[in-house]
Design a protein around this motif. Structure first.
Motif, short mmCIF file in Angstrom:
data_model
loop_
_atom_site.label_atom_id
_atom_site.label_comp_id
_atom_site.label_asym_id
_atom_site.label_seq_id
_atom_site.Cartn_x
_atom_site.Cartn_y
_atom_site.Cartn_z
N ASN A 182 0.83 -1.20 0.00
CA ASN A 182 0.00 0.00 0.00
C ASN A 182 0.86 1.25 0.00
OD1 ASN A 182 -2.11 -1.67 2.37
ND2 ASN A 182 -2.41 -1.55 0.16
N HIS A 183 1.93 1.20 0.79
CA HIS A 183 2.81 2.35 0.96
C HIS A 183 3.54 2.69 -0.34
CE1 HIS A 183 5.35 5.20 3.05
NE2 HIS A 183 6.43 4.59 2.60
N ALA A 184 3.72 1.69 -1.21
CA ALA A 184 4.55 1.87 -2.40
C ALA A 184 3.76 2.04 -3.68
CB ALA A 184 5.49 0.67 -2.54
N THR A 185 2.45 2.31 -3.59
CA THR A 185 1.62 2.34 -4.79
C THR A 185 1.52 3.72 -5.44
OG1 THR A 185 -0.31 2.64 -3.37
CG2 THR A 185 0.18 0.40 -4.11
N SER A 211 16.54 18.41 -1.97
CA SER A 211 16.71 17.27 -2.87
C SER A 211 15.97 16.08 -2.32
CB SER A 211 18.20 16.93 -3.02
OG SER A 211 18.89 17.96 -3.66
N ARG A 212 15.65 15.14 -3.19
CA ARG A 212 15.00 13.91 -2.74
C ARG A 212 15.57 12.73 -3.50
NH1 ARG A 212 8.95 15.17 -5.07
NH2 ARG A 212 9.58 15.78 -7.15
N ILE A 213 15.23 11.57 -3.03
CA ILE A 213 15.85 10.35 -3.57
C ILE A 213 14.82 9.23 -3.59
CG2 ILE A 213 16.74 9.69 -1.28
CD1 ILE A 213 19.20 8.54 -2.75
N PHE A 243 8.88 1.17 -4.37
CA PHE A 243 9.62 2.41 -4.38
C PHE A 243 9.30 3.23 -3.14
CE2 PHE A 243 8.61 1.25 -8.81
CZ PHE A 243 9.91 0.97 -9.24
N THR A 244 10.35 3.81 -2.58
CA THR A 244 10.21 4.70 -1.44
C THR A 244 10.81 6.03 -1.82
OG1 THR A 244 10.35 2.87 0.15
CG2 THR A 244 10.81 5.08 0.98
N LEU A 245 10.07 7.10 -1.60
CA LEU A 245 10.53 8.45 -1.93
C LEU A 245 10.80 9.22 -0.65
CD1 LEU A 245 10.99 10.76 -3.97
CD2 LEU A 245 8.54 11.26 -3.80
N LEU A 246 12.01 9.80 -0.54
CA LEU A 246 12.40 10.54 0.65
C LEU A 246 13.05 11.86 0.27
CD1 LEU A 246 14.19 7.70 2.66
CD2 LEU A 246 11.87 8.51 3.02
N GLU A 247 12.85 12.86 1.09
CA GLU A 247 13.74 14.01 1.03
C GLU A 247 15.11 13.54 1.49
OE1 GLU A 247 12.31 17.22 3.35
OE2 GLU A 247 10.42 17.40 2.27
N PHE A 248 16.17 14.06 0.88
CA PHE A 248 17.50 13.59 1.28
C PHE A 248 17.80 13.98 2.72
CE2 PHE A 248 22.05 12.92 1.24
CZ PHE A 248 22.14 11.75 0.49
N THR A 280 4.04 -0.22 12.81
CA THR A 280 4.85 0.96 13.12
C THR A 280 4.37 2.18 12.35
OG1 THR A 280 7.11 1.81 13.32
CG2 THR A 280 6.60 0.53 11.34
N THR A 281 4.60 3.34 12.96
CA THR A 281 4.30 4.64 12.35
C THR A 281 5.56 5.50 12.40
OG1 THR A 281 1.95 4.62 12.95
CG2 THR A 281 2.97 6.78 12.63
N ASN A 282 5.90 6.12 11.27
CA ASN A 282 7.05 7.03 11.22
C ASN A 282 6.60 8.32 10.53
OD1 ASN A 282 9.41 8.44 10.85
ND2 ASN A 282 10.56 6.75 9.98
N LEU A 283 6.32 9.35 11.30
CA LEU A 283 5.86 10.63 10.77
C LEU A 283 7.02 11.58 10.50
CD1 LEU A 283 2.62 11.19 12.85
CD2 LEU A 283 2.87 10.32 10.53
N GLU A 284 8.26 11.09 10.67
CA GLU A 284 9.43 11.87 10.26
C GLU A 284 9.69 11.71 8.77
OE1 GLU A 284 11.29 14.08 12.17
OE2 GLU A 284 9.51 13.76 13.40
N ARG A 285 8.89 10.89 8.11
CA ARG A 285 8.95 10.79 6.64
C ARG A 285 7.85 11.68 6.09
NH1 ARG A 285 11.54 5.12 4.70
NH2 ARG A 285 13.47 5.54 5.79
#
Length: 414
Positions: A49-52, A68-70, A83-88, A263-268
């Motif tokens: 679900n997270h990667a859709t 920038s992001r990666i 795929f996971t998208l993050l700010e660098f 788990t929950t990570n709201l720093e993403r």
């Protein structure tokens, strides 16, 4: 830690972030309830679900001037890229926290750390270097275990004191040392992750690194980031939680407190992780650890659902059911057993009256087994997974679950 405390201990507006995301997804918080009560209305999701999210849409979405992001990719348990998208900046923040876990594991300024993993297409392997840099150690990138003899030379030449490695990648090196009757006495610490480290593994490794070698582990996923770490006082499967990043829940716990770890990570910020399954079973540990850390602790108690770690990768056990059906085997004439051989390799054994006595069926089973997941053949070629074996299953050997059902899959590695 309560969800309210997790939401309020961060400097930015996590509460507004969650509320907005909940409303966008069609499960708005009931206004008459507290935030904690409303939280339970958010559906639990999985990594797929997270990667859709559509990559073209997320690529076009601005992140702000100078940011920038990666993109990262992982095969995951589905066999399809995720795929996971993050700010660098998030990568750097996660690495700083992950580095705290490495320090707690015992890696320090005087260590030379050999770390496995090959940076490839959209790979996140390089982030291990960022995390290790937080400890002040010297970093020795190893790559893979395709040439164990060369790796042994490098480890010795650079005076390596610690290994950051999965057991399946370490086993080919141990096999060479075993064959040569040699040791590497400089190794004092082995830090693992990504797959379980069994007591038998530790016993075997200490024969070649020294009786005083210590073992620690870290716990993370590409979707949710770094989750936990072990300190010198952590028991088997026990982890401190990185509570500055993660809020964890144990759902549907049994009488022993063991349930599904979410788990929950709201720093993403670009793709927040909210109530996502890790695929693990766990229980909370009470009291404060002797190390003095205030972080909450859990003990992992195995995998949840249909996935199993095999040779360092996740595999969908539905493939085993598919194998049974394509071979036309009855339920009471088929069991797949996952074992650990004397070379430390994970190995599947297919036990069946029908297949063990039929060469043509065995060839068909081997072909189907390799087709079900390309990873099986890749890991076998690397020498970290043994080939599929066949043995006769007698009526008296058929194993059943506590409810009386025939078990298609049995994990006997422990």
């Amino acid at each position: 830690m309560s969800v309210d405390r997790y939401i309020e201990r961060a400097p930015h507006t996590r509460r507004e972030q969650v509320t907005a995301l909940a409303e966008e997804s069609g499960f708005p918080f009931p206004v008459e309830q507290s935030f904690t009560e409303s939280w339970s209305h958010i559906p639990v999701s999985d990594s797929q679900n997270h990667a859709t999210a559509d990559t073209a849409t997320t690529t076009a979405d601005p992140v702000g001037a100078g940011k920038s992001r990666i993109f990262f990719s992982s095969g995951g348990s589905t066999g399809s890229p995720k795929f996971t998208l993050l700010e660098f900046s998030e990568v750097l923040a996660n690495s700083r926290v992950h580095g705290k876990g490495y320090r707690a594991a015992g890696i320090g300024h005087g260590d030379v750390v050999a770390t496995w993993g090959i940076p490839g297409i959209m790979s996140s392997e390089f982030t291990a270097y960022l995390a290790l840099a937080e400890t002040g150690c010297s970093i020795l990138p190893i790559g893979n275990s395709l040439d164990p003899e060369a790796l042994i030379r490098v480890i010795r030449d650079f005076g390596t004191t610690a290994l950051l490695v999965m057991p399946s990648n370490l086993n080919p090196i141990i096999s060479v040392l075993e064959e040569r009757k040699e040791t590497i006495d400089s190794i004092r610490l082995v830090v693992t992750g990504g797959e379980p480290l069994l007591a038998a593994d530790k016993e075997r490794y200490r024969k070649f690194f020294g009786a005083n070698t210590t073992f620690r582990s870290v716990f993370q996923t590409s979707d949710t980031g770094t989750i936990g770490y072990q300190c010198p006082y952590s028991g088997p499967g026990e982890y401190h939680i990185h509570e500055e990043l993660q809020f964890i829940e144990i759902l549907n716990a049994d009488s022993n407190g063991v349930g599904e770890l979410v788990t929950t990570n709201l720093e993403r910020h670009l793709r927040p992780v909210i109530r996502q399954r890790t695929g693990d079973l766990a229980r909370r540990l009470g009291g404060q650890c002797e190390c003095g850390s205030p972080d909450g602790r859990i003990q992992l108690r195995g995998r949840h659902g249909r996935f199993v770690k095999f040779g360092g990768e996740k595999f969908d056990l539905n493939w085993i059911v598919e194998l049974k059906e394509k071979l036309g085997i009855q339920s009471d004439d088929f069991q797949m057993v996952l074992e650990r051989d004397n070379q430390g390799r994970d190995r599947f054994a297919l036990r069946s009256h029908l297949v063990s006595g039929d060469d043509a069926l065995q060839c068909h089973a081997l072909d189907l087994f390799s087709q079900l997941s390309e990873k099986v053949s890749v890991q076998t070629a690397r020498g970290v997974v043994g080939p599929l074996e066949f043995s006769t299953l007698s009526a008296s050997d058929v194993r059943h679950s506590s409810t009386g059902k025939v078990q298609y899959f049995i994990d006997d590695r422990a």
